[in-house]
Write a protein that holds these residues in place. Structure first.
Motif, PDB file in Angstrom:
ATOM      1  N   GLY A 107       0.818  -1.210   0.000  1.00  0.00           N
ATOM      2  CA  GLY A 107       0.000   0.000   0.000  1.00  0.00           C
ATOM      3  C   GLY A 107       0.851   1.258   0.000  1.00  0.00           C
ATOM      4  O   GLY A 107       1.845   1.349  -0.716  1.00  0.00           O
ATOM      5  N   ASP A 108       0.475   2.210   0.859  1.00  0.00           N
ATOM      6  CA  ASP A 108       1.250   3.452   0.955  1.00  0.00           C
ATOM      7  C   ASP A 108       2.137   3.464   2.199  1.00  0.00           C
ATOM      8  O   ASP A 108       2.463   4.530   2.737  1.00  0.00           O
ATOM      9  CB  ASP A 108       0.328   4.679   0.915  1.00  0.00           C
ATOM     10  CG  ASP A 108      -0.717   4.647   2.030  1.00  0.00           C
ATOM     11  OD1 ASP A 108      -0.678   3.718   2.866  1.00  0.00           O
ATOM     12  OD2 ASP A 108      -1.580   5.551   2.061  1.00  0.00           O
ATOM     13  N   HIS A 109       2.521   2.273   2.647  1.00  0.00           N
ATOM     14  CA  HIS A 109       3.401   2.150   3.819  1.00  0.00           C
ATOM     15  C   HIS A 109       4.674   2.965   3.574  1.00  0.00           C
ATOM     16  O   HIS A 109       5.299   2.850   2.517  1.00  0.00           O
ATOM     17  CB  HIS A 109       3.751   0.677   4.050  1.00  0.00           C
ATOM     18  CG  HIS A 109       4.257   0.392   5.429  1.00  0.00           C
ATOM     19  ND1 HIS A 109       5.470   0.849   5.895  1.00  0.00           N
ATOM     20  CD2 HIS A 109       3.700  -0.306   6.449  1.00  0.00           C
ATOM     21  CE1 HIS A 109       5.640   0.444   7.137  1.00  0.00           C
ATOM     22  NE2 HIS A 109       4.583  -0.270   7.505  1.00  0.00           N
ATOM     23  N   PRO A 110       5.071   3.794   4.544  1.00  0.00           N
ATOM     24  CA  PRO A 110       6.251   4.640   4.332  1.00  0.00           C
ATOM     25  C   PRO A 110       7.581   3.875   4.364  1.00  0.00           C
ATOM     26  O   PRO A 110       8.576   4.328   3.790  1.00  0.00           O
ATOM     27  CB  PRO A 110       6.178   5.643   5.491  1.00  0.00           C
ATOM     28  CG  PRO A 110       5.400   4.921   6.556  1.00  0.00           C
ATOM     29  CD  PRO A 110       4.423   4.052   5.828  1.00  0.00           C
ATOM     30  N   ARG A 112       9.774   1.232   2.971  1.00  0.00           N
ATOM     31  CA  ARG A 112       9.782   0.466   1.719  1.00  0.00           C
ATOM     32  C   ARG A 112      11.119  -0.228   1.465  1.00  0.00           C
ATOM     33  O   ARG A 112      11.398  -0.676   0.356  1.00  0.00           O
ATOM     34  CB  ARG A 112       9.397   1.377   0.549  1.00  0.00           C
ATOM     35  CG  ARG A 112       8.052   2.073   0.783  1.00  0.00           C
ATOM     36  CD  ARG A 112       7.570   2.864  -0.398  1.00  0.00           C
ATOM     37  NE  ARG A 112       6.962   2.026  -1.419  1.00  0.00           N
ATOM     38  CZ  ARG A 112       5.702   1.597  -1.404  1.00  0.00           C
ATOM     39  NH1 ARG A 112       4.909   1.893  -0.416  1.00  0.00           N
ATOM     40  NH2 ARG A 112       5.238   0.855  -2.402  1.00  0.00           N
ATOM     41  N   SER A 141       6.560   2.785  -5.646  1.00  0.00           N
ATOM     42  CA  SER A 141       5.101   2.715  -5.559  1.00  0.00           C
ATOM     43  C   SER A 141       4.474   2.430  -6.927  1.00  0.00           C
ATOM     44  O   SER A 141       3.336   1.986  -7.011  1.00  0.00           O
ATOM     45  CB  SER A 141       4.530   4.012  -4.981  1.00  0.00           C
ATOM     46  OG  SER A 141       4.993   5.117  -5.728  1.00  0.00           O
TER      47      SER A 141
END
Length: 195
Positions: A107-110, A112, A141
Motif C-alpha cells: 500500500g502506501d506504507h512509508p 519500503r 510505488s
C-alpha cells in the motif's frame, strides 16, 4: 576441462556465468546434462531450497553441480515474499501478478526498504559449499522500466535512482545480488588445485 552442471535451464544465466568463469570450467544446463525434471522447492529458507536443488542433481549425475535460490525480502512485510518470491501470487509464477500482490499488500506504507538475496549451493567433489549475495534497495510505488524480469520494475538498488528494469545488464551487474554470489563461487573454484 571440468564440467559443472548448473541446476537450471535458463540459458541466459548459463551464458552469463560462462563469460566470467574462466577457460578451465564449462557450465552446462540440466537439459545439456540430459535431465528433464522439475526440482521441488519445499523449504522455508533460500539456503535449504538451494541445497535441495543441488543435492537432487548431484544424486542423479554424481557430477560437480551448483544451484541458486533467490528471494525478495521486504521489511514492512516481515520478509515477504522471501522464498515464495516466484510463486507469491500462485503456482503459475506470474511476474505481473506477483508485483500486483506485493504493491497491494505494501500500500502506501512509508517503510519500503527491501533486499534481493541469492544463495548458491555448490557440490564440489561430493562436498557442499554455500555462497550468498545481497543487494539492498527499496520498493517503488509504481512500476518503472520494461527490462529484466520478476520484481525488477519495482526494485531500486541502493546507490541508484533507476529500477533494475530500467538498467542494462552491465548496469544491473554493478549491484546484482546474483553476481555477488556467483563471484564468490568463481573465486572458490579458482582456488581448487585440480583447475
Amino acid at each position: 576441462m571440468h564440467t559443472l552442471v548448473f541446476a537450471t535451464n535458463n540459458q541466459h544465466k548459463v551464458d552469463e556465468i560462462n563469460s566470467i568463469i574462466g577457460k578451465n570450467i564449462r557450465v552446462i544446463t540440466l537439459r545439456e546434462a540430459g535431465i528433464d525434471i522439475d526440482i521441488p522447492e519445499p523449504h522455508d529458507s533460500l539456503e535449504a531450497n538451494a541445497t535441495e536443488k543441488s543435492s537432487v542433481i548431484y544424486q542423479l549425475t554424481h557430477q560437480n553441480v551448483f544451484s541458486e535460490d533467490t528471494g525478495l525480502e521486504v521489511d514492512a512485510l516481515q520478509g515477504e515474499p522471501g522464498v515464495k518470491s516466484a510463486r507469491y501470487a500462485g503456482e503459475e509464477k506470474n511476474f505481473q501478478a506477483n508485483i500486483d500482490k506485493l504493491l497491494s499488500k505494501l500500500g502506501d506504507h512509508p517503510e519500503r526498504t527491501a533486499r534481493f538475496r541469492t544463495v548458491v549451493s555448490l557440490i564440489w567433489e561430493g562436498k557442499e559449499y554455500q555462497f550468498e549475495g545481497i543487494c539492498e534497495g527499496y520498493i517503488t510505488s509504481i512500476q518503472k522500466g520494461t527490462g529484466g524480469f520478476g520484481y525488477d520494475p519495482i526494485f531500486i538498488p541502493k546507490g541508484s535512482n533507476n529500477s533494475f528494469a530500467e538498467m542494462s545488464m552491465a548496469e544491473k551487474n554493478q549491484f546484482s545480488h546474483r553476481k555477488k554470489a556467483i563471484v564468490q563461487l568463481i573465486e572458490f573454484l579458482q582456488q581448487q588445485p585440480v583447475l
